[in-house]
Design an enzyme around this catalytic site. Sequence first.
Site, PDB file in Angstrom:
ATOM      1  N   GLY A  66      -5.180  -1.217 -14.627  1.00 38.72           N
ATOM      2  CA  GLY A  66      -4.764  -0.694 -13.320  1.00 38.72           C
ATOM      3  C   GLY A  66      -5.863  -0.813 -12.293  1.00 38.72           C
ATOM      4  O   GLY A  66      -7.039  -0.607 -12.608  1.00 38.72           O
ATOM      5  N   THR A  67      -5.493  -1.137 -11.036  1.00 35.48           N
ATOM      6  CA  THR A  67      -6.507  -1.394 -10.003  1.00 35.48           C
ATOM      7  C   THR A  67      -6.482  -0.391  -8.853  1.00 35.48           C
ATOM      8  O   THR A  67      -7.177  -0.563  -7.864  1.00 35.48           O
ATOM      9  CB  THR A  67      -6.310  -2.805  -9.418  1.00 35.48           C
ATOM     10  OG1 THR A  67      -4.991  -2.892  -8.851  1.00 35.48           O
ATOM     11  CG2 THR A  67      -6.464  -3.881 -10.489  1.00 35.48           C
ATOM     12  N   TYR A  68      -5.674   0.671  -8.971  1.00 40.64           N
ATOM     13  CA  TYR A  68      -5.618   1.655  -7.885  1.00 40.64           C
ATOM     14  C   TYR A  68      -6.935   2.428  -7.803  1.00 40.64           C
ATOM     15  O   TYR A  68      -7.506   2.803  -8.830  1.00 40.64           O
ATOM     16  CB  TYR A  68      -4.479   2.658  -8.113  1.00 40.64           C
ATOM     17  CG  TYR A  68      -4.498   3.778  -7.096  1.00 40.64           C
ATOM     18  CD1 TYR A  68      -4.063   3.544  -5.800  1.00 40.64           C
ATOM     19  CD2 TYR A  68      -4.992   5.039  -7.415  1.00 40.64           C
ATOM     20  CE1 TYR A  68      -4.096   4.551  -4.841  1.00 40.64           C
ATOM     21  CE2 TYR A  68      -5.040   6.054  -6.467  1.00 40.64           C
ATOM     22  CZ  TYR A  68      -4.591   5.800  -5.179  1.00 40.64           C
ATOM     23  OH  TYR A  68      -4.652   6.801  -4.235  1.00 40.64           O
ATOM     24  N   ASP A 108      -2.456  -4.879 -13.081  1.00 43.14           N
ATOM     25  CA  ASP A 108      -1.441  -4.177 -12.293  1.00 43.14           C
ATOM     26  C   ASP A 108      -2.029  -3.801 -10.935  1.00 43.14           C
ATOM     27  O   ASP A 108      -3.022  -3.072 -10.862  1.00 43.14           O
ATOM     28  CB  ASP A 108      -0.986  -2.905 -13.030  1.00 43.14           C
ATOM     29  CG  ASP A 108       0.090  -2.177 -12.240  1.00 43.14           C
ATOM     30  OD1 ASP A 108       1.260  -2.611 -12.295  1.00 43.14           O
ATOM     31  OD2 ASP A 108      -0.245  -1.191 -11.544  1.00 43.14           O
ATOM     32  N   TYR A 159      -2.400  -0.543  -2.487  1.00 44.22           N
ATOM     33  CA  TYR A 159      -3.774  -0.234  -2.901  1.00 44.22           C
ATOM     34  C   TYR A 159      -4.805  -0.847  -1.954  1.00 44.22           C
ATOM     35  O   TYR A 159      -5.978  -0.487  -2.014  1.00 44.22           O
ATOM     36  CB  TYR A 159      -4.052  -0.721  -4.332  1.00 44.22           C
ATOM     37  CG  TYR A 159      -3.102  -0.197  -5.388  1.00 44.22           C
ATOM     38  CD1 TYR A 159      -2.252   0.878  -5.140  1.00 44.22           C
ATOM     39  CD2 TYR A 159      -3.055  -0.788  -6.643  1.00 44.22           C
ATOM     40  CE1 TYR A 159      -1.370   1.340  -6.103  1.00 44.22           C
ATOM     41  CE2 TYR A 159      -2.183  -0.323  -7.621  1.00 44.22           C
ATOM     42  CZ  TYR A 159      -1.339   0.734  -7.343  1.00 44.22           C
ATOM     43  OH  TYR A 159      -0.474   1.188  -8.311  1.00 44.22           O
ATOM     44  N   LYS A 172       3.418  -4.954  -5.964  1.00 44.52           N
ATOM     45  CA  LYS A 172       4.535  -4.051  -5.682  1.00 44.52           C
ATOM     46  C   LYS A 172       4.940  -4.121  -4.215  1.00 44.52           C
ATOM     47  O   LYS A 172       4.092  -4.249  -3.337  1.00 44.52           O
ATOM     48  CB  LYS A 172       4.140  -2.607  -6.049  1.00 44.52           C
ATOM     49  CG  LYS A 172       3.624  -2.481  -7.485  1.00 44.52           C
ATOM     50  CD  LYS A 172       3.330  -1.034  -7.881  1.00 44.52           C
ATOM     51  CE  LYS A 172       2.702  -0.971  -9.261  1.00 44.52           C
ATOM     52  NZ  LYS A 172       1.259  -1.219  -9.245  1.00 44.52           N
ATOM     53  N   HIS A 190       7.968  -0.435  -5.370  1.00 46.09           N
ATOM     54  CA  HIS A 190       6.931   0.555  -5.685  1.00 46.09           C
ATOM     55  C   HIS A 190       7.505   1.948  -5.967  1.00 46.09           C
ATOM     56  O   HIS A 190       7.048   2.654  -6.853  1.00 46.09           O
ATOM     57  CB  HIS A 190       5.923   0.639  -4.524  1.00 46.09           C
ATOM     58  CG  HIS A 190       4.589   1.182  -4.924  1.00 46.09           C
ATOM     59  ND1 HIS A 190       3.399   0.575  -4.598  1.00 46.09           N
ATOM     60  CD2 HIS A 190       4.238   2.269  -5.627  1.00 46.09           C
ATOM     61  CE1 HIS A 190       2.385   1.270  -5.096  1.00 46.09           C
ATOM     62  NE2 HIS A 190       2.883   2.309  -5.717  1.00 46.09           N
ATOM     63  N   ASN A 246       9.096   4.079 -10.550  1.00 48.87           N
ATOM     64  CA  ASN A 246       9.449   5.445 -10.137  1.00 48.87           C
ATOM     65  C   ASN A 246      10.949   5.636  -9.918  1.00 48.87           C
ATOM     66  O   ASN A 246      11.359   6.469  -9.120  1.00 48.87           O
ATOM     67  CB  ASN A 246       8.678   5.847  -8.869  1.00 48.87           C
ATOM     68  CG  ASN A 246       7.187   5.900  -9.110  1.00 48.87           C
ATOM     69  OD1 ASN A 246       6.715   6.577 -10.018  1.00 48.87           O
ATOM     70  ND2 ASN A 246       6.423   5.171  -8.300  1.00 48.87           N
TER      71      ASN A 246
END
Length: 321
Positions: A23-25, A51, A56, A85, A118, A168
Amino acid sequence: MDLKHSHSVRLNDGHFMPVLGFGTYAPEHTPKSKAGEATKVAIDVGFRHIDAAYFYQNEEEVGKAIREKIADGTVKREDIFYTTKLWTTFFRPELVRPALERSLKKLQLDYVDLFIIHNPLAMKPGEDLLPKDASGNIIFDTVDLRDTWEALERCKDAGLTKSIGVSNFNHKQLELILNKPGLKYKPACNQVECHPYLNQSKLLEFCKSKDIVLVAYSALASHRDPNWIDPDSPYLLEEPILKSIAKKHNRSPGQVALRYQLQRGVVVLAKSFSEKRIKENFQVFDFELTPEDMKAIDGLNRNFRYANAVDHPYYPFSEEY
């Protein structure tokens, strides 16, 4: 044995997704360069599933990291599974492809492997990521998600993305897409918050029944951005049951939380910008939790969400699953 796909799952469109993703957030205060550095470390360690998201605001850095690792011979483009996303301000059908093209331009890549919605909450189109009125309330938009989905299908047909999916979504929102007249492609995945305190067992069962892969974000529940998360939230990795199972296997609680998801058939994302942790998070393929361990971790579920979405007519989390 097909080694290329040994740690991958086959999606309903025939493409393969590595079961462990990076994950890159990062919260706002984190320098954007950190995402690029961490992505390079992740690829060196063995991560092949990256991801990311337009939201982000670090796709240039992440794309550069991927291209550098291709240039130095570590990987080929086809070894990498890259997810971006569609942000909520681009849900109007005519905005979908330009949004993906914008991400591709930042990345300097010809295609992404997965393009997902997203979240189901359409917001006012424009350059603001979170458009707000004078009182500071988010300005929503009214868009039928089925129309947005059709625009994603066209992106897949155009070769800009290999697969398409959602994030989501609750089961009713998934059904809205699945039951759409003239549906061309089912969502390949549904990416949701999922960890031992929110194990999503009903949604997982539903997704499996529809051949949709569940992808878990916040699997370690370690990112505590005050914009989204209550500072009094429990620390998952301090959970005594996880700690005792970890000790028994000579592993960390984080490794146990990741392994738990893999053994349930969930694709799991691990986010860390620390080199030590990135390495640790990849070491989840060489041990196995017992059925008793799995049962004990199942017992931790308390339907607790770290990440809460904004109030919206399509708010996804008021449904049980």
